[in-house]
Design a protein around this motif. Structure first.
Motif, PDB file in Angstrom:
ATOM      1  N   ALA A  85      30.880  34.859  43.720  1.00 42.76           N
ATOM      2  CA  ALA A  85      31.670  35.302  42.569  1.00 42.76           C
ATOM      3  C   ALA A  85      32.442  36.577  42.879  1.00 42.76           C
ATOM      4  CB  ALA A  85      30.757  35.524  41.360  1.00 42.76           C
ATOM      5  N   ALA A  86      31.903  37.399  43.795  1.00 40.57           N
ATOM      6  CA  ALA A  86      32.582  38.643  44.171  1.00 40.57           C
ATOM      7  C   ALA A  86      33.760  38.402  45.093  1.00 40.57           C
ATOM      8  CB  ALA A  86      31.586  39.593  44.840  1.00 40.57           C
ATOM      9  N   GLY A  87      33.883  37.175  45.604  1.00 41.80           N
ATOM     10  CA  GLY A  87      35.024  36.847  46.445  1.00 41.80           C
ATOM     11  C   GLY A  87      34.688  36.516  47.881  1.00 41.80           C
ATOM     12  N   ALA A  88      33.405  36.567  48.240  1.00 43.21           N
ATOM     13  CA  ALA A  88      33.025  36.212  49.604  1.00 43.21           C
ATOM     14  C   ALA A  88      33.045  34.695  49.767  1.00 43.21           C
ATOM     15  CB  ALA A  88      31.635  36.747  49.920  1.00 43.21           C
ATOM     16  N   THR A  89      33.383  34.235  50.949  1.00 47.14           N
ATOM     17  CA  THR A  89      33.332  32.817  51.253  1.00 47.14           C
ATOM     18  C   THR A  89      31.966  32.493  51.861  1.00 47.14           C
ATOM     19  OG1 THR A  89      34.410  33.351  53.345  1.00 47.14           O
ATOM     20  CG2 THR A  89      35.813  32.546  51.564  1.00 47.14           C
ATOM     21  N   PRO A  90      31.535  31.221  51.816  1.00 52.61           N
ATOM     22  CA  PRO A  90      30.191  30.883  52.296  1.00 52.61           C
ATOM     23  C   PRO A  90      29.906  31.299  53.734  1.00 52.61           C
ATOM     24  CG  PRO A  90      31.108  29.059  51.042  1.00 52.61           C
ATOM     25  CD  PRO A  90      32.209  30.058  51.209  1.00 52.61           C
ATOM     26  N   ASP A  91      30.938  31.284  54.585  1.00 47.77           N
ATOM     27  CA  ASP A  91      30.723  31.660  55.982  1.00 47.77           C
ATOM     28  C   ASP A  91      30.477  33.149  56.158  1.00 47.77           C
ATOM     29  OD1 ASP A  91      33.577  31.748  55.187  1.00 47.77           O
ATOM     30  OD2 ASP A  91      33.861  32.560  57.199  1.00 47.77           O
ATOM     31  N   ARG A  92      30.585  33.930  55.079  1.00 48.03           N
ATOM     32  CA  ARG A  92      30.317  35.367  55.150  1.00 48.03           C
ATOM     33  C   ARG A  92      28.920  35.713  54.633  1.00 48.03           C
ATOM     34  NH1 ARG A  92      35.260  38.161  52.159  1.00 48.03           N
ATOM     35  NH2 ARG A  92      33.934  39.992  52.504  1.00 48.03           N
ATOM     36  N   LEU A  93      28.082  34.691  54.473  1.00 49.88           N
ATOM     37  CA  LEU A  93      26.735  34.899  53.952  1.00 49.88           C
ATOM     38  C   LEU A  93      25.694  34.497  54.983  1.00 49.88           C
ATOM     39  CD1 LEU A  93      28.456  34.989  51.331  1.00 49.88           C
ATOM     40  CD2 LEU A  93      26.671  33.650  50.214  1.00 49.88           C
ATOM     41  N   ILE A  94      24.590  35.233  55.016  1.00 52.04           N
ATOM     42  CA  ILE A  94      23.408  34.829  55.759  1.00 52.04           C
ATOM     43  C   ILE A  94      22.245  34.746  54.783  1.00 52.04           C
ATOM     44  CG2 ILE A  94      22.952  37.234  56.476  1.00 52.04           C
ATOM     45  CD1 ILE A  94      21.531  36.076  58.954  1.00 52.04           C
ATOM     46  N   PHE A  95      21.585  33.592  54.757  1.00 52.22           N
ATOM     47  CA  PHE A  95      20.433  33.381  53.880  1.00 52.22           C
ATOM     48  C   PHE A  95      19.223  33.908  54.656  1.00 52.22           C
ATOM     49  CE2 PHE A  95      18.625  30.014  50.705  1.00 52.22           C
ATOM     50  CZ  PHE A  95      17.918  31.021  50.064  1.00 52.22           C
ATOM     51  N   ALA A  96      18.931  35.197  54.467  1.00 48.91           N
ATOM     52  CA  ALA A  96      17.989  35.892  55.344  1.00 48.91           C
ATOM     53  C   ALA A  96      16.595  36.047  54.754  1.00 48.91           C
ATOM     54  CB  ALA A  96      18.555  37.255  55.733  1.00 48.91           C
ATOM     55  N   ASN A  97      16.234  35.153  53.852  1.00 42.73           N
ATOM     56  CA  ASN A  97      14.857  35.112  53.366  1.00 42.73           C
ATOM     57  C   ASN A  97      14.108  34.108  54.241  1.00 42.73           C
ATOM     58  OD1 ASN A  97      12.462  34.709  51.957  1.00 42.73           O
ATOM     59  ND2 ASN A  97      13.424  34.779  49.951  1.00 42.73           N
TER      60      ASN A  97
END
Length: 376
Positions: A85-97
């Motif tokens: 929602a803040a404007g990041a695209t999925p490739d800018r995320l790491i699911f680090a849990n």
């Protein structure tokens, strides 16, 4: 010098902001936040920051960071949604849990978040089944000596198990790409990073011999800030040694990322509180404030943090006990703060309180968390 001038002017503006918005008031500075981003990039030029949303997920903070090109470390489906929602695209995320719910893995896949961490065979099995083809990093256990919060107590595979786990990931149809670690929150021992770099290099070299072309190194978070003016600038002191080791151990074929939270948002925020009551107890002044450990001072408990309490009142100081507004005796902020004598209605404020404060504030006793406002 410019930062000192800005900080002085911002501090001077707090009474005006308190009159306008009331207290408790959580003040987020756009200038200070973006300055911390620039500072991180300056101190560790090869490392891409993935902001740890858990530190402070306020939408204004996430939007500013997304617009500044910062990526995001997410640990849940809501955090994924907030980052997008803040404007990041999925490739800018790491699911680090490293221990994800099955429905969260499915939701991440549905939202095209394909980079995840793991530290056990059980997690690999879940990821392979519910997000096949995902890119994965193995999180290893590393020294957390001297860190404010020791995260390796709960997370991280034994380094000796890293390569077998990566081989299994490959056999399960996943894409093993690298290693991650975390030296612990508010780490003031640069040696923790250096030892973790060495362990990671050994793992990467062994993996490459076994035809696993690892190329991502996630050095986690833990980068320390100064909570008090008397604190050393530990991050600036350790950064040169970190950069030398990064360049020595990891050539340009590696992508280095990190998960700073406190280092970015911590110095960017102030908490402003009012004295709502006072008493003499045990020959000591007690001041009851309109925020406490159930609110934005929750970091005292959850983050083992100490804050610098300041006032606009002049005069001789005495040892005092500031306490929060709830009906719980746990809600004591400190038993030994040097403060001048205060009157009901006076303001008390704390700088460097952006991390693990608003994020963990509650509405206990029906008292809502501080109002948050963004200032230039």
């Amino acid at each position: 010098m410019a930062t000192r001038v800005y900080l002085r002017r911002l501090s001077q503006s707090l009474p005006r902001l308190a009159r306008r918005h009331g207290t408790p008031l959580f003040v987020i500075s756009k200038t200070l936040l973006l300055e911390q981003v620039a500072r991180f990039r300056r101190l560790l030029p090869r490392v891409q920051p993935f902001y740890a949303i858990k530190a402070n997920p306020h939408p204004s903070i996430l939007k500013l960071l997304a617009d500044a090109g910062v990526n995001f470390d997410v640990a849940s489906v809501p955090e994924i949604e907030w980052a997008l929602a803040a404007g990041a695209t999925p490739d800018r995320l790491i699911f680090a849990n490293t221990t994800k719910r099955i429905d969260a893995i499915r939701a991440a896949r549905a939202r095209r978040v394909g980079l995840m961490t793991f530290d056990s065979e059980y997690e690999l099995d879940k990821i392979a089944r519910h997000a096949p083809g995902s890119t994965v990093l193995v999180r290893i256990k590393v020294p957390n000596v001297g860190s404010l919060v020791e995260l390796s107590l709960k997370f991280g595979a034994e380094p000796a198990d890293a390569v077998p786990l990566l081989i299994k990931a490959k056999k399960l149809g996943l894409e093993p790409r690298g290693v991650s670690f975390h030296v612990g929150s508010q780490c003031t021992h640069g040696s923790n990073y250096l030892e973790a770099f060495e362990l990671t290099k050994i793992i990467v070299s062994d993996a490459r011999l076994k035809q696993l072309p690892l190329d991502i190194i996630d050095i986690g978070g833990g980068f320390p800030i100064r909570h008090f003016d008397s604190d050393e600038d530990w991050f600036a002191q350790m950064a040169p040694a970190l950069n030398l080791e990064i360049d020595r151990l990891f050539d340009s074929s590696f992508t280095l990322i990190a998960e700073p939270g406190r280092a970015l948002v911590g110095p960017a925020c102030f908490l402003v509180m009012s004295v709502i009551g006072k008493s003499l107890r045990g020959n000591k002044h007690w001041y009851y404030l309109d925020d406490g450990v159930y609110g934005c001072l929750s970091g005292i408990i959850f983050d083992h943090c100490k804050y610098d309490y300041r006032t606009f009142r002049k005069g001789p100081t005495r040892l005092t006990t500031p306490a929060g507004p709830t009906c719980d005796s746990l809600d004591i902020i400190s038993t030994s703060e040097e403060l001048p004598e205060l009157a009901i209605g006076d303001l008390v404020y704390a700088p460097n309180i952006g991390a693990y404060s608003l994020a963990s504030a509650t509405s206990f006793n029906g008292i809502p968390p501080a109002k948050a406002v963004l200032v230039p």
